[in-house]
Design a protein around this motif. Sequence first.
Motif, mmCIF file in Angstrom:
data_model
loop_
_atom_site.group_PDB
_atom_site.id
_atom_site.type_symbol
_atom_site.label_atom_id
_atom_site.label_comp_id
_atom_site.label_asym_id
_atom_site.label_seq_id
_atom_site.Cartn_x
_atom_site.Cartn_y
_atom_site.Cartn_z
ATOM 1 N N LEU A 25 24.435 47.240 0.490
ATOM 2 C CA LEU A 25 24.490 46.484 0.079
ATOM 3 C C LEU A 25 26.000 46.828 -0.623
ATOM 4 C CD1 LEU A 25 22.157 43.707 -1.716
ATOM 5 C CD2 LEU A 25 23.433 43.672 0.886
ATOM 6 N N ASN A 26 26.068 47.938 -1.003
ATOM 7 C CA ASN A 26 27.119 48.824 -1.981
ATOM 8 C C ASN A 26 27.447 48.103 -3.160
ATOM 9 O OD1 ASN A 26 28.406 50.836 -0.466
ATOM 10 N ND2 ASN A 26 30.050 49.038 1.373
ATOM 11 N N VAL A 27 26.324 47.904 -3.861
ATOM 12 C CA VAL A 27 26.210 47.392 -5.126
ATOM 13 C C VAL A 27 25.386 48.998 -6.158
ATOM 14 C CG1 VAL A 27 26.437 44.827 -4.619
ATOM 15 C CG2 VAL A 27 24.166 46.172 -4.839
ATOM 16 N N SER A 28 25.180 48.085 -7.520
ATOM 17 C CA SER A 28 24.748 48.728 -8.014
ATOM 18 C C SER A 28 23.019 48.433 -8.029
ATOM 19 C CB SER A 28 24.943 49.577 -9.452
ATOM 20 O OG SER A 28 24.739 48.103 -10.505
ATOM 21 N N ARG A 29 21.972 49.877 -8.602
ATOM 22 C CA ARG A 29 20.494 49.090 -7.961
ATOM 23 C C ARG A 29 20.410 48.648 -9.649
ATOM 24 N NH1 ARG A 29 17.069 51.782 -11.465
ATOM 25 N NH2 ARG A 29 14.449 51.613 -10.985
ATOM 26 N N GLN A 30 21.539 48.442 -10.381
ATOM 27 C CA GLN A 30 20.778 47.709 -11.878
ATOM 28 C C GLN A 30 21.967 46.099 -11.525
ATOM 29 O OE1 GLN A 30 19.975 48.083 -14.312
ATOM 30 N NE2 GLN A 30 19.309 45.706 -15.161
ATOM 31 N N THR A 31 22.366 45.586 -10.410
ATOM 32 C CA THR A 31 22.346 44.758 -9.487
ATOM 33 C C THR A 31 21.399 44.290 -9.184
ATOM 34 O OG1 THR A 31 25.407 45.090 -9.579
ATOM 35 C CG2 THR A 31 23.650 43.211 -8.071
ATOM 36 N N VAL A 32 20.930 44.805 -7.753
ATOM 37 C CA VAL A 32 19.573 44.221 -7.597
ATOM 38 C C VAL A 32 18.503 44.128 -8.620
ATOM 39 C CG1 VAL A 32 17.984 45.002 -5.188
ATOM 40 C CG2 VAL A 32 19.669 45.584 -5.640
ATOM 41 N N ILE A 33 18.817 44.459 -9.250
ATOM 42 C CA ILE A 33 17.774 44.398 -10.003
ATOM 43 C C ILE A 33 17.569 43.263 -11.186
ATOM 44 C CG2 ILE A 33 16.291 45.234 -12.466
ATOM 45 C CD1 ILE A 33 16.649 48.725 -11.819
ATOM 46 N N SER A 34 19.067 43.031 -11.561
ATOM 47 C CA SER A 34 19.405 41.557 -12.362
ATOM 48 C C SER A 34 19.651 40.336 -10.603
ATOM 49 C CB SER A 34 20.785 41.914 -12.828
ATOM 50 O OG SER A 34 20.579 42.704 -13.481
ATOM 51 N N ILE A 35 19.466 40.358 -9.926
ATOM 52 C CA ILE A 35 19.508 39.226 -9.057
ATOM 53 C C ILE A 35 18.468 39.299 -8.659
ATOM 54 C CG2 ILE A 35 19.616 39.252 -6.476
ATOM 55 C CD1 ILE A 35 22.035 40.167 -6.610
ATOM 56 N N GLU A 36 17.418 40.356 -8.679
ATOM 57 C CA GLU A 36 15.415 40.114 -8.369
ATOM 58 C C GLU A 36 14.687 39.050 -9.903
ATOM 59 O OE1 GLU A 36 13.910 43.353 -4.962
ATOM 60 O OE2 GLU A 36 13.886 43.027 -7.664
ATOM 61 N N ASN A 37 15.418 39.998 -10.818
ATOM 62 C CA ASN A 37 14.513 38.696 -11.729
ATOM 63 C C ASN A 37 15.275 38.146 -12.381
ATOM 64 O OD1 ASN A 37 12.772 41.792 -12.402
ATOM 65 N ND2 ASN A 37 14.887 42.059 -13.312
ATOM 66 N N GLY A 38 16.485 37.307 -11.880
ATOM 67 C CA GLY A 38 16.521 35.894 -11.854
ATOM 68 C C GLY A 38 17.782 35.955 -13.306
ATOM 69 N N LYS A 39 18.761 36.463 -13.447
ATOM 70 C CA LYS A 39 18.931 37.401 -14.964
ATOM 71 C C LYS A 39 21.059 37.383 -14.040
ATOM 72 C CE LYS A 39 16.175 39.794 -17.388
ATOM 73 N NZ LYS A 39 15.810 40.543 -18.698
ATOM 74 N N TYR A 40 21.198 37.257 -12.689
ATOM 75 C CA TYR A 40 22.322 37.324 -12.306
ATOM 76 C C TYR A 40 22.322 36.645 -10.680
ATOM 77 C CZ TYR A 40 26.841 38.837 -9.841
ATOM 78 O OH TYR A 40 27.321 39.020 -9.803
ATOM 79 N N ASP A 41 23.229 35.875 -11.126
ATOM 80 C CA ASP A 41 23.142 34.765 -9.311
ATOM 81 C C ASP A 41 24.488 35.390 -8.866
ATOM 82 O OD1 ASP A 41 21.179 32.833 -10.614
ATOM 83 O OD2 ASP A 41 22.828 32.078 -11.492
ATOM 84 N N PRO A 42 24.667 36.112 -7.697
ATOM 85 C CA PRO A 42 25.324 36.887 -6.550
ATOM 86 C C PRO A 42 26.377 35.460 -6.310
ATOM 87 C CG PRO A 42 23.674 36.271 -5.314
ATOM 88 C CD PRO A 42 23.323 36.273 -7.418
ATOM 89 N N SER A 43 27.117 36.118 -6.749
ATOM 90 C CA SER A 43 28.525 35.333 -5.561
ATOM 91 C C SER A 43 28.923 35.270 -4.032
ATOM 92 C CB SER A 43 29.680 36.165 -5.146
ATOM 93 O OG SER A 43 29.219 37.780 -4.537
ATOM 94 N N LEU A 44 29.003 34.284 -3.740
ATOM 95 C CA LEU A 44 28.587 33.739 -2.274
ATOM 96 C C LEU A 44 28.842 34.591 -1.394
ATOM 97 C CD1 LEU A 44 28.302 31.329 -0.249
ATOM 98 C CD2 LEU A 44 30.900 30.707 -0.693
ATOM 99 N N LYS A 45 29.705 36.204 -1.606
ATOM 100 C CA LYS A 45 29.810 36.262 -0.530
ATOM 101 C C LYS A 45 29.230 37.788 0.046
ATOM 102 C CE LYS A 45 33.684 40.232 0.623
ATOM 103 N NZ LYS A 45 35.051 40.540 -0.401
ATOM 104 N N LEU A 46 28.033 38.336 -1.436
ATOM 105 C CA LEU A 46 27.762 38.609 -1.958
ATOM 106 C C LEU A 46 26.106 38.151 -1.022
ATOM 107 C CD1 LEU A 46 25.660 41.307 -2.392
ATOM 108 C CD2 LEU A 46 25.516 40.759 -4.660
ATOM 109 N N SER A 47 25.983 37.331 -1.393
ATOM 110 C CA SER A 47 24.709 36.331 -1.334
ATOM 111 C C SER A 47 24.468 36.047 0.344
ATOM 112 C CB SER A 47 24.606 34.786 -1.802
ATOM 113 O OG SER A 47 25.065 34.773 -2.891
ATOM 114 N N MET A 48 25.795 35.683 0.749
ATOM 115 C CA MET A 48 26.517 35.883 2.723
ATOM 116 C C MET A 48 25.333 37.285 2.981
ATOM 117 S SD MET A 48 29.379 33.668 2.735
ATOM 118 C CE MET A 48 28.913 32.776 5.156
ATOM 119 N N ARG A 49 26.351 38.138 2.021
ATOM 120 C CA ARG A 49 25.935 39.392 3.137
ATOM 121 C C ARG A 49 23.981 39.733 2.471
ATOM 122 N NH1 ARG A 49 29.919 42.812 -1.110
ATOM 123 N NH2 ARG A 49 28.251 44.587 -1.054
ATOM 124 N N ILE A 50 23.608 39.517 1.416
ATOM 125 C CA ILE A 50 21.692 39.855 1.417
ATOM 126 C C ILE A 50 21.431 39.061 2.559
ATOM 127 C CG2 ILE A 50 20.211 39.234 0.012
ATOM 128 C CD1 ILE A 50 21.829 39.226 -2.321
#
Length: 66
Positions: A25-50
């Motif tokens: 996804l061209n993001v940091s591992r920390q970003t993935v961890i934060s999204i999985e744990n519900g601590k970060y809501d990804p942007s619409l663009k990143l949500s669509m890429r996921i």
Amino acid sequence: MVIKNNIRELRKQKNLSQKGLSESLNVSRQTVISIENGKYDPSLKLSMRIAQFFDRKVEDIFVLEE
């Protein structure tokens, strides 16, 4: 309101590490961890890429709960 997601489950179904997903996804591992744990809501663009990566609809991955 809280946005829940099932990225961890989808990632595990593909036998993919957090690092592997982050590289795809061209993001940091920390970003993935934060999204999985519900601590970060990804942007619409990143949500669509996921969603595209997992071949799912955005609303099948992310659920808005009150």
